[in-house]
Scaffold this active site. Structure first.
Site, PDB file in Angstrom:
ATOM      1  N   ASN A  12      -9.042  55.261  -2.570  1.00  0.00           N
ATOM      2  CA  ASN A  12      -9.643  56.594  -2.558  1.00  0.00           C
ATOM      3  C   ASN A  12     -11.124  56.387  -2.253  1.00  0.00           C
ATOM      4  O   ASN A  12     -11.886  56.005  -3.135  1.00  0.00           O
ATOM      5  CB  ASN A  12      -9.449  57.262  -3.926  1.00  0.00           C
ATOM      6  CG  ASN A  12     -10.195  58.581  -4.033  1.00  0.00           C
ATOM      7  OD1 ASN A  12     -10.716  59.088  -3.040  1.00  0.00           O
ATOM      8  ND2 ASN A  12     -10.256  59.129  -5.235  1.00  0.00           N
ATOM      9  N   TRP A  13     -11.486  56.635  -0.999  1.00  0.00           N
ATOM     10  CA  TRP A  13     -12.878  56.362  -0.589  1.00  0.00           C
ATOM     11  C   TRP A  13     -13.862  57.362  -1.170  1.00  0.00           C
ATOM     12  O   TRP A  13     -15.054  57.158  -1.114  1.00  0.00           O
ATOM     13  CB  TRP A  13     -12.982  56.409   0.946  1.00  0.00           C
ATOM     14  CG  TRP A  13     -12.332  55.270   1.658  1.00  0.00           C
ATOM     15  CD1 TRP A  13     -11.651  54.211   1.103  1.00  0.00           C
ATOM     16  CD2 TRP A  13     -12.296  55.061   3.081  1.00  0.00           C
ATOM     17  NE1 TRP A  13     -11.198  53.371   2.096  1.00  0.00           N
ATOM     18  CE2 TRP A  13     -11.580  53.876   3.316  1.00  0.00           C
ATOM     19  CE3 TRP A  13     -12.798  55.772   4.176  1.00  0.00           C
ATOM     20  CZ2 TRP A  13     -11.354  53.370   4.607  1.00  0.00           C
ATOM     21  CZ3 TRP A  13     -12.576  55.284   5.452  1.00  0.00           C
ATOM     22  CH2 TRP A  13     -11.867  54.094   5.670  1.00  0.00           C
ATOM     23  N   LYS A  14     -13.356  58.474  -1.691  1.00  0.00           N
ATOM     24  CA  LYS A  14     -14.236  59.563  -2.156  1.00  0.00           C
ATOM     25  C   LYS A  14     -15.201  59.930  -1.031  1.00  0.00           C
ATOM     26  O   LYS A  14     -14.831  59.813   0.134  1.00  0.00           O
ATOM     27  CB  LYS A  14     -14.952  59.154  -3.450  1.00  0.00           C
ATOM     28  CG  LYS A  14     -13.947  58.613  -4.476  1.00  0.00           C
ATOM     29  CD  LYS A  14     -14.473  58.538  -5.853  1.00  0.00           C
ATOM     30  CE  LYS A  14     -13.376  58.020  -6.775  1.00  0.00           C
ATOM     31  NZ  LYS A  14     -13.748  58.008  -8.175  1.00  0.00           N
ATOM     32  N   HIS A  98      -7.151  65.330  -8.346  1.00  0.00           N
ATOM     33  CA  HIS A  98      -8.033  64.265  -8.834  1.00  0.00           C
ATOM     34  C   HIS A  98      -8.981  64.856  -9.876  1.00  0.00           C
ATOM     35  O   HIS A  98      -9.430  66.001  -9.743  1.00  0.00           O
ATOM     36  CB  HIS A  98      -8.827  63.653  -7.672  1.00  0.00           C
ATOM     37  CG  HIS A  98      -9.578  62.413  -8.083  1.00  0.00           C
ATOM     38  ND1 HIS A  98     -10.765  62.474  -8.769  1.00  0.00           N
ATOM     39  CD2 HIS A  98      -9.286  61.106  -7.936  1.00  0.00           C
ATOM     40  CE1 HIS A  98     -11.172  61.231  -9.012  1.00  0.00           C
ATOM     41  NE2 HIS A  98     -10.286  60.384  -8.518  1.00  0.00           N
ATOM     42  N   GLU A 100     -12.018  64.525 -10.444  1.00  0.00           N
ATOM     43  CA  GLU A 100     -13.314  65.009  -9.937  1.00  0.00           C
ATOM     44  C   GLU A 100     -13.166  66.411  -9.361  1.00  0.00           C
ATOM     45  O   GLU A 100     -14.068  67.237  -9.473  1.00  0.00           O
ATOM     46  CB  GLU A 100     -13.873  64.014  -8.908  1.00  0.00           C
ATOM     47  CG  GLU A 100     -14.449  62.787  -9.604  1.00  0.00           C
ATOM     48  CD  GLU A 100     -14.383  61.502  -8.804  1.00  0.00           C
ATOM     49  OE1 GLU A 100     -14.224  61.557  -7.574  1.00  0.00           O
ATOM     50  OE2 GLU A 100     -14.496  60.431  -9.435  1.00  0.00           O
ATOM     51  N   GLU A 170      -4.910  58.551 -14.285  1.00  0.00           N
ATOM     52  CA  GLU A 170      -6.312  58.161 -14.192  1.00  0.00           C
ATOM     53  C   GLU A 170      -7.073  58.714 -15.386  1.00  0.00           C
ATOM     54  O   GLU A 170      -7.544  59.856 -15.350  1.00  0.00           O
ATOM     55  CB  GLU A 170      -6.931  58.702 -12.896  1.00  0.00           C
ATOM     56  CG  GLU A 170      -6.305  58.150 -11.629  1.00  0.00           C
ATOM     57  CD  GLU A 170      -7.298  58.125 -10.473  1.00  0.00           C
ATOM     58  OE1 GLU A 170      -7.325  57.129  -9.760  1.00  0.00           O
ATOM     59  OE2 GLU A 170      -8.063  59.096 -10.310  1.00  0.00           O
ATOM     60  N   GLY A 176     -14.737  54.953 -12.390  1.00  0.00           N
ATOM     61  CA  GLY A 176     -16.083  54.613 -11.946  1.00  0.00           C
ATOM     62  C   GLY A 176     -17.000  54.161 -13.066  1.00  0.00           C
ATOM     63  O   GLY A 176     -18.209  54.073 -12.889  1.00  0.00           O
ATOM     64  N   SER A 215     -11.241  52.074 -12.489  1.00  0.00           N
ATOM     65  CA  SER A 215     -11.897  50.766 -12.536  1.00  0.00           C
ATOM     66  C   SER A 215     -10.935  49.582 -12.356  1.00  0.00           C
ATOM     67  O   SER A 215     -11.077  48.552 -13.015  1.00  0.00           O
ATOM     68  CB  SER A 215     -12.710  50.610 -13.826  1.00  0.00           C
ATOM     69  OG  SER A 215     -13.718  51.603 -13.892  1.00  0.00           O
ATOM     70  N   GLY A 236     -10.696  53.368  -6.449  1.00  0.00           N
ATOM     71  CA  GLY A 236     -11.900  54.032  -5.958  1.00  0.00           C
ATOM     72  C   GLY A 236     -12.913  53.017  -5.445  1.00  0.00           C
ATOM     73  O   GLY A 236     -12.804  52.514  -4.324  1.00  0.00           O
ATOM     74  N   GLY A 237     -13.880  52.684  -6.281  1.00  0.00           N
ATOM     75  CA  GLY A 237     -14.993  51.818  -5.876  1.00  0.00           C
ATOM     76  C   GLY A 237     -14.561  50.548  -5.156  1.00  0.00           C
ATOM     77  O   GLY A 237     -15.126  50.193  -4.105  1.00  0.00           O
TER      78      GLY A 237
HETATM   79  P1  PGA Z   1     -12.525  53.868  -9.591  1.00  0.00           P
HETATM   80  O1  PGA Z   1     -11.951  55.291  -9.122  1.00  0.00           O
HETATM   81  O2  PGA Z   1     -11.550  52.818  -9.134  1.00  0.00           O
HETATM   82  O3  PGA Z   1     -13.861  53.746  -8.908  1.00  0.00           O
HETATM   83  O4  PGA Z   1     -12.645  53.920 -11.080  1.00  0.00           O
HETATM   84  C1  PGA Z   1     -10.580  55.580  -9.158  1.00  0.00           C
HETATM   85  C2  PGA Z   1     -10.340  56.979  -8.670  1.00  0.00           C
HETATM   86  O5  PGA Z   1     -11.151  57.867  -8.973  1.00  0.00           O
HETATM   87  O6  PGA Z   1      -9.342  57.258  -7.976  1.00  0.00           O
END
Ligand code: PGA
Length: 255
Positions: A12-14, A98, A100, A170, A176, A215, A236-237
């Protein structure tokens, strides 16, 4: 446990990337993931880059998708992108709900359910995200929250729509933050999710791919993926760093 055992790792590149950095990242993924078997891999990119992702990943065996979609298929919805359009760009997946988007864009359970339905209607595999905040976990409400998020979609979409779907647990406090759920904590919630779905339809529950997200790093991926109800990860990251993403995919493909 999922029947058949196929794993999935999705990035997930966001809201990250540029044409130049994506090109480098995608080329590294195409070569780094080519030798890996026994798992599926995908990246979920920002809308403007889907054409680039489609071009770079064509024929690579790596799938791609979007990070959200409209609940509508077409019409006067300025700024929105439909499942039909995502299909046009070769997307396999669409992330739905998600945390966010739930927190920052006010997406509630019913809207998330409508987006899940829209993804299905357009032949996309929804990656439905569920998870509790730290306050909810501290109050002992993890299962109540996850059940509420799940039931809202079940009610709207029906259990049949979950056949072959992807769910990502999640925990909001792990996204993050560098704080990962322990493998046992994650496994506990994953088993709860599969059990809840199997109460509606055990055969459908067995086809669900349950990802853990929050994470995930090369250093903790293998231990998480070793849990019986963790079928892969939503990353994500670490999905923005080719070496890290490839290492996580290696952990998933090792079995
Ligand atoms: P993260 O994000 O791996 O940076 O914690 C995961 C996500 O939000 O899908």
């Amino acid at each position: 446990m999922k029947s058949g055992g196929g794993r999935l790792v999705a990035g997930n590149w966001k809201m990250h990337g540029s044409l130049a950095t994506n090109r480098q990242l995608l080329k590294a993924l195409v070569s780094g993931l080519a030798p890996l078997h026994g798992a599926e891999f995908a990246v979920c990119a920002p809308f403007p880059y889907l054409a680039q992702v489609a071009t770079e990943l064509a024929g690579s065996g790596i799938g791609w998708g979007a990070q959200t979609l409209s609940e509508h298929d077409a019409g006067a919805f300025t700024g929105e992108v439909s499942g039909e359009m995502l299909k046009d760009f070769g997307c396999t997946y669409a992330i739905v709900g998600h945390s966010e988007r739930r927190q920052l864009n006010g997406e509630g359970d019913v809207l998330v359910g409508s987006k899940f339905v829209a993804a299905r209607r357009n032949g996309l595999v929804p990656i439905l995200c569920v998870g509790e905040t730290l306050e909810e976990r501290d109050r002992g409400e993890t299962e109540v929250v996850v059940a509420r998020q799940l039931d809202a979609v079940l009610k709207l979409a029906g259990v049949g729509a979950f056949r072959g779907a992807v769910l990502a647990y999640e925990p909001v406090w792990a996204i993050g933050t560098g704080r990962t759920a322990t493998p046992a904590q994650a496994q506990g919630v994953h088993a709860f999710i599969r059990d809840r779905l199997s109460r509606s339809d055990a055969a459908v529950a067995a086809t669900l791919t349950l990802l853990y997200g929050g994470s995930v790093k090369p250093g903790n991926a293998a231990e998480l993926f070793a849990q019986p109800d963790i079928d892969g990860g939503l990353i994500g990251g670490a999905s923005l760093v080719a070496g890290d993403f490839v290492a996580i995919c290696e952990a998933a493909s090792r079995g």
